[in-house]
Design a protein around this motif. Structure first.
Motif, mmCIF file in Angstrom:
data_model
loop_
_atom_site.group_PDB
_atom_site.id
_atom_site.type_symbol
_atom_site.label_atom_id
_atom_site.label_comp_id
_atom_site.label_asym_id
_atom_site.label_seq_id
_atom_site.Cartn_x
_atom_site.Cartn_y
_atom_site.Cartn_z
ATOM 1 N N ALA A 293 78.821 101.383 -52.899
ATOM 2 C CA ALA A 293 78.964 99.919 -52.773
ATOM 3 C C ALA A 293 78.968 99.316 -54.163
ATOM 4 N N CYS A 294 79.757 98.297 -54.343
ATOM 5 C CA CYS A 294 79.813 97.681 -55.669
ATOM 6 C C CYS A 294 78.623 96.745 -55.842
ATOM 7 N N PRO A 295 78.252 96.462 -57.080
ATOM 8 C CA PRO A 295 77.069 95.611 -57.302
ATOM 9 C C PRO A 295 77.367 94.136 -57.082
ATOM 10 N N THR A 296 78.622 93.812 -56.863
ATOM 11 C CA THR A 296 79.175 92.445 -56.761
ATOM 12 C C THR A 296 79.167 91.755 -58.133
ATOM 13 N N CYS A 297 79.988 90.749 -58.218
ATOM 14 C CA CYS A 297 80.065 89.951 -59.442
ATOM 15 C C CYS A 297 80.707 88.616 -59.095
ATOM 16 N N GLY A 298 81.132 87.875 -60.092
ATOM 17 C CA GLY A 298 81.689 86.551 -59.853
ATOM 18 C C GLY A 298 82.996 86.554 -59.079
ATOM 19 N N ARG A 299 83.528 87.743 -58.767
ATOM 20 C CA ARG A 299 84.764 87.791 -57.987
ATOM 21 C C ARG A 299 84.503 87.976 -56.497
ATOM 22 N N ILE A 300 83.243 88.101 -56.126
ATOM 23 C CA ILE A 300 82.916 88.421 -54.731
ATOM 24 C C ILE A 300 83.332 87.280 -53.802
ATOM 25 N N GLN A 301 83.853 87.664 -52.646
ATOM 26 C CA GLN A 301 84.331 86.630 -51.718
ATOM 27 C C GLN A 301 83.810 86.804 -50.294
ATOM 28 N N MET A 328 83.308 97.597 -50.800
ATOM 29 C CA MET A 328 83.617 97.012 -52.102
ATOM 30 C C MET A 328 83.939 95.524 -51.972
ATOM 31 N N GLY A 329 83.601 94.786 -53.028
ATOM 32 C CA GLY A 329 83.659 93.337 -52.946
ATOM 33 C C GLY A 329 85.019 92.715 -53.144
ATOM 34 N N CYS A 330 85.926 93.384 -53.837
ATOM 35 C CA CYS A 330 87.215 92.749 -54.078
ATOM 36 C C CYS A 330 88.263 93.784 -54.465
ATOM 37 N N VAL A 331 89.416 93.310 -54.819
ATOM 38 C CA VAL A 331 90.528 94.220 -55.095
ATOM 39 C C VAL A 331 90.480 94.869 -56.476
ATOM 40 N N VAL A 332 89.502 94.469 -57.287
ATOM 41 C CA VAL A 332 89.471 95.052 -58.633
ATOM 42 C C VAL A 332 89.241 96.556 -58.559
ATOM 43 N N ASN A 333 88.115 96.955 -57.924
ATOM 44 C CA ASN A 333 87.832 98.380 -57.785
ATOM 45 C C ASN A 333 87.945 98.857 -56.347
HETATM 46 S S1 SF4 Z 1 84.565 95.442 -56.775
HETATM 47 FE FE1 SF4 Z 1 85.092 93.330 -57.293
HETATM 48 S S2 SF4 Z 1 83.319 92.126 -56.613
HETATM 49 FE FE2 SF4 Z 1 82.646 94.241 -56.726
HETATM 50 S S3 SF4 Z 1 81.760 94.406 -58.779
HETATM 51 FE FE3 SF4 Z 1 83.873 95.145 -58.889
HETATM 52 S S4 SF4 Z 1 85.015 93.343 -59.532
HETATM 53 FE FE4 SF4 Z 1 83.039 92.572 -58.793
#
Ligand code: SF4
Length: 430
Positions: A293-301, A328-333
């Protein structure tokens, strides 16, 4: 991956509990997987509660469970406890050697003795003889907190004096280590003289760095299997770091045959974290889900923290094969992890795109992510069990012409607006 230090091998348990081997590599034995132990937090004489706790710990994956037996009523409870549990039980004995004899009589699978508080040679011999007759091993468990003499005032003064002496040995820790080794050698001689080698050793401290130094020294001097642990590590929040730091340091050097992570909290966490440590170091074959699981960041939706916890809890009950699941929180990773996982979801604009072995199977609203992900995991598990799918296999690569593959990953790609074009999602600009 890590070469294990060869040791003698002992076994704990019987046909009804299953036999857990500890250590190995000497005397034509093969090193057993590192086992995970824990200890009940409640009173042993409260039989029903104790049985419930032991069974809960066994269900969480504990290989061996230890119980305290400070009073006669505790050893009296053991027969019933052993009747209603099916995991090897160790009786933890301090001060009163008779508790050990009573526990052996009741049928426990192993005894732990503390050299700091059961020192009389005849008493130790009586326990050795009882364990030999019953065919069960003994753990000689030294603890930093009980190693210095407590009953004999003169001896205590002398030992404390040495302990705080900062001289040629390099200060307090070196002195403490010398004291531990000296006491262990003296104590183990009782066992050797009795020709009883069915023994494991521990030398716990609350200091992670000292724990590593102490076990390394003990591993050079004794060929018995070692039970690792950081004692009194504190609550899980801080104790986890202290325990994992010490245990990883030792296990990656091949030292350690069985572990207990100890927390001032529900011992189920000790088992879960002990097992996760073994899986992470490749020392045990994973059972159940590997959750990424990603740690999340300012891109989380989406509310990923809640989603991850819910996924973890639900999958722990439902999944028994080692499926790799990515949340995962977004399309980045997200696409990258989705490619590497058996089942994956990555989120965007209050929705989740779900993949099974690289194949996109759903694009659902945030409120439906949990149920759909579970459904896909359970369905995938069923296919693995039926031989219709293989773990780690990639059915479809997330590469062009798949639209997400075209996008790849990275903030530049988000900024370019291609994500929105391909997925129909609105990406929040940061
Ligand atoms: S997957 Fe997206 S929301 Fe999660 S940490 Fe990476 S960039 Fe941020």
């Amino acid at each position: 991956m890590f070469e294990r230090r060869p040791t003698r091998q002992i076994s704990v348990g019987n046909d009804s509990t299953g036999i857990v081997l500890i250590g190995g590599g000497l005397d034509s034995t093969t090193p057993a997987p590192v086992s995970v132990q824990t200890m009940t937090a409640g009173y042993t004489h409260e039989i029903d509660t104790c049985i419930t706790e032991i069974n809960r710990l066994a269900a969480a994956g504990a290989d061996i469970v230890r119980v305290a037996v400070p009073e006669r009523k505790d050893t009296e409870a053991l027969t019933e406890i052993l009747n209603q549990t099916s995991v090897p039980i160790v009786a933890d004995v301090h001060f009163h050697f008779k508790r050990a004899l009573e526990a052996v009589e009741a049928g426990v699978h192993k005894i732990r003795l503390n050299p700091g508080n059961i020192q009389d040679r005849d008493q130790v011999n009586a326990v050795i003889d009882a364990c030999r007759d019953a065919g069960i091993p003994i753990r000689v468990g030294v603890n930093e907190g009980s190693i210095i003499e407590r009953k004999d005032k003169e001896q205590r003064k002398e030992e404390l004096g040495k302990f705080f002496e900062k001289g040629s040995m390099g200060g307090k820790h070196a002195m403490l280590l010398a004291l531990i080794i000296a006491k262990l050698e003296e104590y183990m001689d009782i066992f050797y003289e009795r020709d009883f080698r069915d023994v494991s050793i521990s030398c716990k401290s609350m200091d992670a760095a000292f724990t590593v130094a102490a076990y390394k020294e003990v591993s050079k001097r004794f060929d018995e299997p070692l039970h690792l642990g950081v004692t009194h590590a504190g609550p899980k929040e801080t104790g986890a770091i202290r325990s994992i730091a010490a245990l990883s340091g030792l296990l990656t050097q091949g030292v350690g045959d069985t572990v207990r992570i100890s927390y001032a909290s529900d011992p189920v966490h000790e088992v879960e974290d002990g097992l996760e440590l073994m899986y992470s170091l490749g020392l045990r074959e994973r059972k159940g889900v590997e959750l990424i699981a990603c740690p999340t960041c300012g891109r989380i939706q989406v509310d990923l923290f809640t989603l991850v916890q819910e996924v973890r809890q639900k999958l722990a009950d439902a999944i028994t094969v080692p499926i790799k699941v990515a949340v995962m929180g977004c399309v980045v990773n997200g696409p990258g992890e989705a490619e590497g996982a058996d089942v994956a979801v990555f989120a965007g604009n209050k929705r989740g795109i779900i993949y099974v072995q690289g194949e996109r199977v759903a694009n659902v609203a945030e409120t439906e992510i949990l149920d759909r992900l579970l459904e896909e995991c359970i369905g995938f598990q069923r296919r693995v069990q039926a031989g219709e799918a293989e773990l780690g296999e990639k059915v479809v690569e997330i590469v062009p012409p798949d639209p997400i593959g075209e996008l790849g990953s990275g903030i530049d790609i988000i900024a370019s607006g291609n994500v929105e074009k391909a997925t129909g999602l609105t990406i929040k600009k940061t």
